[in-house]
Design an enzyme around this catalytic site. Structure first.
Site, PDB file in Angstrom:
ATOM      1  N   SER A  64      10.520  45.472 -43.080  1.00 45.89           N
ATOM      2  CA  SER A  64      11.487  44.572 -43.736  1.00 45.89           C
ATOM      3  C   SER A  64      12.948  44.960 -43.517  1.00 45.89           C
ATOM      4  O   SER A  64      13.844  44.179 -43.863  1.00 45.89           O
ATOM      5  CB  SER A  64      11.220  44.516 -45.242  1.00 45.89           C
ATOM      6  OG  SER A  64      10.059  43.790 -45.490  1.00 45.89           O
ATOM      7  N   LYS A  67      14.992  42.488 -41.745  1.00 48.19           N
ATOM      8  CA  LYS A  67      15.401  41.209 -42.357  1.00 48.19           C
ATOM      9  C   LYS A  67      16.917  40.994 -42.422  1.00 48.19           C
ATOM     10  O   LYS A  67      17.391  39.914 -42.054  1.00 48.19           O
ATOM     11  CB  LYS A  67      14.765  41.054 -43.739  1.00 48.19           C
ATOM     12  CG  LYS A  67      13.246  40.890 -43.695  1.00 48.19           C
ATOM     13  CD  LYS A  67      12.629  40.968 -45.086  1.00 48.19           C
ATOM     14  CE  LYS A  67      11.118  40.787 -45.078  1.00 48.19           C
ATOM     15  NZ  LYS A  67      10.530  41.001 -46.410  1.00 48.19           N
ATOM     16  N   TYR A 191       7.903  36.659 -36.502  1.00 47.90           N
ATOM     17  CA  TYR A 191       8.376  37.470 -37.629  1.00 47.90           C
ATOM     18  C   TYR A 191       7.634  38.820 -37.667  1.00 47.90           C
ATOM     19  O   TYR A 191       8.235  39.872 -37.883  1.00 47.90           O
ATOM     20  CB  TYR A 191       8.176  36.680 -38.934  1.00 47.90           C
ATOM     21  CG  TYR A 191       8.181  37.533 -40.167  1.00 47.90           C
ATOM     22  CD1 TYR A 191       9.388  37.999 -40.710  1.00 47.90           C
ATOM     23  CD2 TYR A 191       6.986  37.909 -40.794  1.00 47.90           C
ATOM     24  CE1 TYR A 191       9.389  38.817 -41.836  1.00 47.90           C
ATOM     25  CE2 TYR A 191       6.980  38.715 -41.920  1.00 47.90           C
ATOM     26  CZ  TYR A 191       8.180  39.167 -42.431  1.00 47.90           C
ATOM     27  OH  TYR A 191       8.190  39.974 -43.527  1.00 47.90           O
ATOM     28  N   TYR A 243      14.196  44.154 -53.679  1.00 48.08           N
ATOM     29  CA  TYR A 243      13.230  43.280 -54.361  1.00 48.08           C
ATOM     30  C   TYR A 243      13.339  43.401 -55.885  1.00 48.08           C
ATOM     31  O   TYR A 243      14.429  43.383 -56.432  1.00 48.08           O
ATOM     32  CB  TYR A 243      11.797  43.574 -53.884  1.00 48.08           C
ATOM     33  CG  TYR A 243      11.681  43.588 -52.396  1.00 48.08           C
ATOM     34  CD1 TYR A 243      11.901  42.425 -51.659  1.00 48.08           C
ATOM     35  CD2 TYR A 243      11.387  44.748 -51.701  1.00 48.08           C
ATOM     36  CE1 TYR A 243      11.801  42.425 -50.275  1.00 48.08           C
ATOM     37  CE2 TYR A 243      11.278  44.754 -50.320  1.00 48.08           C
ATOM     38  CZ  TYR A 243      11.496  43.595 -49.627  1.00 48.08           C
ATOM     39  OH  TYR A 243      11.409  43.599 -48.268  1.00 48.08           O
ATOM     40  N   VAL A 261       8.224  48.701 -45.472  1.00 52.44           N
ATOM     41  CA  VAL A 261       6.961  49.373 -45.787  1.00 52.44           C
ATOM     42  C   VAL A 261       6.542  50.395 -44.729  1.00 52.44           C
ATOM     43  O   VAL A 261       5.563  51.104 -44.916  1.00 52.44           O
ATOM     44  CB  VAL A 261       5.803  48.378 -46.062  1.00 52.44           C
ATOM     45  CG1 VAL A 261       6.042  47.566 -47.316  1.00 52.44           C
ATOM     46  CG2 VAL A 261       5.536  47.490 -44.866  1.00 52.44           C
TER      47      VAL A 261
END
Ligand code: DON
Length: 307
Positions: A64, A67, A191, A243, A261
């Site tokens: 992530s 992103k 992705y 998050y 992760v």
């Protein structure tokens, strides 16, 4: 003059090494195989000076942490209006893989959760690009942030795509709302490939330093994305990057950050430096346990909190 930073980094890594709490990201079988003891940290100054300690050259997948950089490319390629039309900037307060769509429009709440990131992946490049050309733009764009060519870990990619049911479901929801305008499977494949790019903790520190340096890669001197884009990206990282732990992070650490992760975390202090840590065991939010502790130390020792 001899810099005190390397021995400081050694000492801080030592202080968290005994913490063996947390678990590997076992929802991607290949990630459950990594050495859980790996531990590294790196600091890249905006003048290009790089410091690192521990597992400095171990390769791991960016996950992530890709992103915010892909969001930056989408903003640079398509412009703010087109991207904001499809993806919001509000914190979801929910886990990374929640659906988190606005009720009537289906617009994902922000680009750091999977729904938003799958959408921003589809917005990189020009409207006429095919999937392969877009993937090439994503890989070369992230490589420009790092200052070297990045490769995809095909084993992690295959391992994740086989189990990507939840992301596929999210992508189909997005397609049903016309937030995605093409085949959802192809976008999820792109992705997932983006998440499988291999980096070291030093690459991540350099990528973070490029954000801290307002879009100019400190070593190559390339303006990777415009300064206005960086302001948008860092703002969204500050409010949404961690998050449903974003509030704790804002109070304890107080800088824009993003976790993955694969065990990485990056942070950026605008005008000063980029930071990165690597330790694969994760907490319940999917953030590296020792990485969070390291950032808390960095923040208090170096007075990085924006307040
Ligand atoms: O979409 C996924 O499930 C992963 N490839 C990326 C998730 C991730 O890194 C969440 N961050 N902590």
């Amino acid at each position: 003059m001899h810099s005190p930073i390397p021995s400081y980094l050694d000492e801080v890594l030592q202080s968290v090494a005994a913490d063996r709490t947390g678990v590997l990201a076992n929802y991607i079988p290949e990630l459950a195989e990594v050495d859980p003891e790996r531990l590294g940290a790196s600091i890249a100054m905006v003048d290009g000076e790089l410091y690192a300690s521990g597992d400095t050259d171990s390769l791991f997948t960016i996950q992530s942490i890709s992103k915010p950089f892909v969001y930056a490319l989408a903003l640079a390629d398509r412009g703010f209006e087109k991207v904001l039309d499809k993806v919001g900037v509000e914190p979801s307060g929910e886990p990374f893989n929640e659906i988190s769509l606005e009720d009537s429009s289906g617009r994902p709440l922000n680009p750091m959760i999977n729904a938003g990131a799958i959408t921003t992946h589809s917005l990189v490049g020009t409207e006429t690009m095919n999937r392969a050309e877009r993937m090439e733009r994503v890989i070369s764009g992230l490589s420009a942030f790092a200052g070297r060519s990045l490769d995809v870990d095909e084993a992690v990619y295959s391992s994740e795509i086989e189990h990507a049911h939840r992301n596929l479901a999210i992508a189909h929801m997005l397609r049903s709302h016309d937030i995605l305008t093409e085949n959802p499977t192809g976008v999820v494949e792109g992705y997932t490939r983006q998440c499988s790019l291999l980096v070291t903790v030093q690459d991540l520190a350099m990528m973070a330093a490029t954000l801290a340096n307002y879009g100019i890669q400190p070593v190559t001197g390339e303006q990777v994305v415009p300064k206005t884009v960086v302001r948008q990206v860092l703002s969204v990282m500050f409010t949404c990057g961690m998050y449903n732990a974003a509030g704790d992070w804002a109070t304890q650490v107080g800088i824009p950050a993003k976790s993955g992760v694969g065990g990485g975390i990056i942070g950026a202090v605008p005008g000063q430096l980029g930071l990165a840590t690597f330790s694969p065991r994760l907490d319940v939010h999917g953030n590296s346990v020792r990485g969070v502790s390291l950032f808390e130390r960095f923040s208090s020792d170096m007075g990085m909190h924006v307040m």
